[in-house]
Write a protein that holds these residues in place. Structure first.
Motif, PDB file in Angstrom:
ATOM      1  N   GLU A   1      28.046  34.712  23.900  1.00  0.00           N
ATOM      2  CA  GLU A   1      29.399  34.341  24.302  1.00  0.00           C
ATOM      3  C   GLU A   1      30.427  34.973  23.360  1.00  0.00           C
ATOM      4  O   GLU A   1      30.237  34.999  22.142  1.00  0.00           O
ATOM      5  N   THR A   2      31.521  35.457  23.949  1.00  0.00           N
ATOM      6  CA  THR A   2      32.632  35.999  23.168  1.00  0.00           C
ATOM      7  C   THR A   2      33.941  35.450  23.718  1.00  0.00           C
ATOM      8  O   THR A   2      33.961  34.743  24.724  1.00  0.00           O
ATOM      9  N   ALA A   3      35.032  35.816  23.057  1.00  0.00           N
ATOM     10  CA  ALA A   3      36.355  35.380  23.488  1.00  0.00           C
ATOM     11  C   ALA A   3      36.926  36.257  24.598  1.00  0.00           C
ATOM     12  O   ALA A   3      38.056  36.034  25.036  1.00  0.00           O
ATOM     13  N   LEU A   4      36.163  37.237  25.077  1.00  0.00           N
ATOM     14  CA  LEU A   4      36.650  38.121  26.132  1.00  0.00           C
ATOM     15  C   LEU A   4      36.897  37.353  27.430  1.00  0.00           C
ATOM     16  O   LEU A   4      36.096  36.506  27.824  1.00  0.00           O
ATOM     17  N   ASN A   5      37.995  37.689  28.078  1.00  0.00           N
ATOM     18  CA  ASN A   5      38.266  37.149  29.411  1.00  0.00           C
ATOM     19  C   ASN A   5      37.564  38.003  30.462  1.00  0.00           C
ATOM     20  O   ASN A   5      37.150  39.144  30.184  1.00  0.00           O
ATOM     21  N   ASP A   6      37.427  37.492  31.669  1.00  0.00           N
ATOM     22  CA  ASP A   6      36.819  38.253  32.754  1.00  0.00           C
ATOM     23  C   ASP A   6      37.598  39.549  32.968  1.00  0.00           C
ATOM     24  O   ASP A   6      38.827  39.542  33.099  1.00  0.00           O
ATOM     25  N   GLY A   7      36.867  40.653  32.988  1.00  0.00           N
ATOM     26  CA  GLY A   7      37.488  41.943  33.233  1.00  0.00           C
ATOM     27  C   GLY A   7      38.150  42.575  32.033  1.00  0.00           C
ATOM     28  O   GLY A   7      38.656  43.713  32.130  1.00  0.00           O
ATOM     29  N   GLU A   8      38.175  41.892  30.900  1.00  0.00           N
ATOM     30  CA  GLU A   8      38.793  42.456  29.690  1.00  0.00           C
ATOM     31  C   GLU A   8      37.868  43.512  29.096  1.00  0.00           C
ATOM     32  O   GLU A   8      36.652  43.316  29.007  1.00  0.00           O
ATOM     33  N   ILE A   9      38.435  44.617  28.665  1.00  0.00           N
ATOM     34  CA  ILE A   9      37.648  45.770  28.212  1.00  0.00           C
ATOM     35  C   ILE A   9      37.892  46.030  26.731  1.00  0.00           C
ATOM     36  O   ILE A   9      39.033  46.205  26.301  1.00  0.00           O
ATOM     37  N   ILE A  10      36.822  46.060  25.951  1.00  0.00           N
ATOM     38  CA  ILE A  10      36.940  46.439  24.538  1.00  0.00           C
ATOM     39  C   ILE A  10      37.228  47.935  24.468  1.00  0.00           C
ATOM     40  O   ILE A  10      36.542  48.743  25.103  1.00  0.00           O
ATOM     41  N   THR A  11      38.246  48.312  23.685  1.00  0.00           N
ATOM     42  CA  THR A  11      38.604  49.726  23.551  1.00  0.00           C
ATOM     43  C   THR A  11      38.244  50.302  22.189  1.00  0.00           C
ATOM     44  O   THR A  11      37.970  51.500  22.073  1.00  0.00           O
ATOM     45  N   ALA A  12      38.253  49.474  21.148  1.00  0.00           N
ATOM     46  CA  ALA A  12      37.955  49.972  19.804  1.00  0.00           C
ATOM     47  C   ALA A  12      37.737  48.811  18.856  1.00  0.00           C
ATOM     48  O   ALA A  12      38.072  47.654  19.160  1.00  0.00           O
ATOM     49  N   VAL A  13      37.169  49.118  17.705  1.00  0.00           N
ATOM     50  CA  VAL A  13      37.117  48.164  16.589  1.00  0.00           C
ATOM     51  C   VAL A  13      37.733  48.850  15.377  1.00  0.00           C
ATOM     52  O   VAL A  13      37.589  50.063  15.196  1.00  0.00           O
ATOM     53  N   THR A  14      38.442  48.069  14.569  1.00  0.00           N
ATOM     54  CA  THR A  14      39.031  48.605  13.343  1.00  0.00           C
ATOM     55  C   THR A  14      38.704  47.679  12.179  1.00  0.00           C
ATOM     56  O   THR A  14      38.530  46.467  12.356  1.00  0.00           O
ATOM     57  N   PHE A  15      38.646  48.258  10.989  1.00  0.00           N
ATOM     58  CA  PHE A  15      38.454  47.467   9.781  1.00  0.00           C
ATOM     59  C   PHE A  15      38.865  48.311   8.581  1.00  0.00           C
ATOM     60  O   PHE A  15      38.956  49.549   8.671  1.00  0.00           O
ATOM     61  N   ASP A  16      39.139  47.649   7.474  1.00  0.00           N
ATOM     62  CA  ASP A  16      39.437  48.347   6.230  1.00  0.00           C
ATOM     63  C   ASP A  16      38.123  48.661   5.529  1.00  0.00           C
ATOM     64  O   ASP A  16      37.244  47.790   5.416  1.00  0.00           O
ATOM     65  N   ALA A  17      38.002  49.883   5.049  1.00  0.00           N
ATOM     66  CA  ALA A  17      36.779  50.276   4.347  1.00  0.00           C
ATOM     67  C   ALA A  17      36.551  49.354   3.158  1.00  0.00           C
ATOM     68  O   ALA A  17      37.474  49.123   2.359  1.00  0.00           O
ATOM     69  N   PRO A  18      35.367  48.788   3.025  1.00  0.00           N
ATOM     70  CA  PRO A  18      35.099  47.857   1.917  1.00  0.00           C
ATOM     71  C   PRO A  18      34.932  48.601   0.597  1.00  0.00           C
ATOM     72  O   PRO A  18      34.660  49.808   0.573  1.00  0.00           O
TER      73      PRO A  18
END
Length: 265
Positions: A151-168
């Motif tokens: 399970e995720t917080a995505l709604n029906d039909g919502e599309i993931i486009t990218a992930v971002t993060f600060d380099a550790p």
């Protein structure tokens, strides 16, 4: 397999329109989970919207300390990316040990986190790296994104486009893989940054991926594997199945966390 209508999207906007118009549509990223599920007749979508040919969903970029990975980027491309190996070698290491060569070349980071398999590798990394998941309509912090097992917080039909993060500043990932599937029976991603230490655990929790707060506190005070000696892991929150008991997985969490810290140092 049941009959389904196949759609090949050329843009995120087109994919969103296609999935909105389907009676019971599914988004197809790498297909490493969805296609076998359909073959077993455990899923029967009326429509499949293929995201694999959308160029805007692929690629890795690093600007300063900000790392961006397109949702359609394959595990193999993450593993082999010079930018990822420089900014966060632990993530490249993680990607290089997902499944087998076929899975690594077909599977995508977006598909993996959208599916949120309780034994998948990427969810632990997203939590530990305090990543942001970008969709076609909003941004979601990793802490809010992973809701429970599959399970995720995505709604029906919502599309993931990218992930971002600060380099550790430093990070490490270690897992104990199932010898057949290579899924993590327990995997621990440890990341140290300006805000302290975050620890993501996959493959062990009865409700999917989670953060190990006691370990985070201990490692924020002393970033060494020895700091975990006094930390206990409650087996009551661990998964138990034919591959390992909850007590076994609780022990694996601690063992993998120590190895992840050692790998980071």
């Amino acid at each position: 397999m049941y009959n389904t209508t196949y759609h090949r999207a050329s843009s995120v906007e087109e994919a969103a329109s296609m999935i909105a118009g389907a009676d019971d549509g599914k988004l197809l990223a790498g297909g490493q989970t969805l296609i076998p599920t359909m073959k077993q007749r455990l899923a029967a979508p009326t429509d499949l919207v293929d995201l694999r040919h959308i160029a805007d969903l692929k690629g890795v970029s690093v600007a300063g300390s900000k790392v961006t990975i397109g949702a359609g980027t394959s595990h193999a491309d993450v593993a082999n990316s010079a930018e990822i190996r420089s900014a966060c070698p632990a993530l490249a290491h993680l990607a290089s040990h997902i499944g087998d060569p076929h899975v690594r070349n077909m599977g995508t980071i977006g598909g993996s986190i959208a599916n949120n398999d309780p034994a998948a590798d990427y969810p632990a990394a997203m939590l530990a790296l305090n990543a942001t998941i970008h969709t076609n309509s909003r941004e979601i912090s990793a802490d809010d994104f992973f809701v429970g097992m599959f399970e995720t917080a995505l709604n029906d039909g919502e599309i993931i486009t990218a992930v971002t993060f600060d380099a550790p500043e430093s990070a490490g990932y270690q897992k104990f893989p199932n010898p057949a599937s290579r899924y993590a029976m327990t995997g621990v991603f440890v990341a140290k940054g300006p805000g302290g230490v975050r620890v993501g655990v996959t493959g062990a929790g009865s409700d999917g991926v989670f953060r190990a707060s006691d370990m985070e506190a201990a490692l924020s005070a002393d970033f060494s594997s020895g700091a975990l000696d006094g930390v206990s892991v409650d087996p009551s929150g661990m998964m138990s199945d034919l591959h390992g008991s909850s007590e076994y997985r609780a022990n694996l969490v601690k063992v993998m966390a120590r190895r992840a810290v050692d790998a980071a140092n």
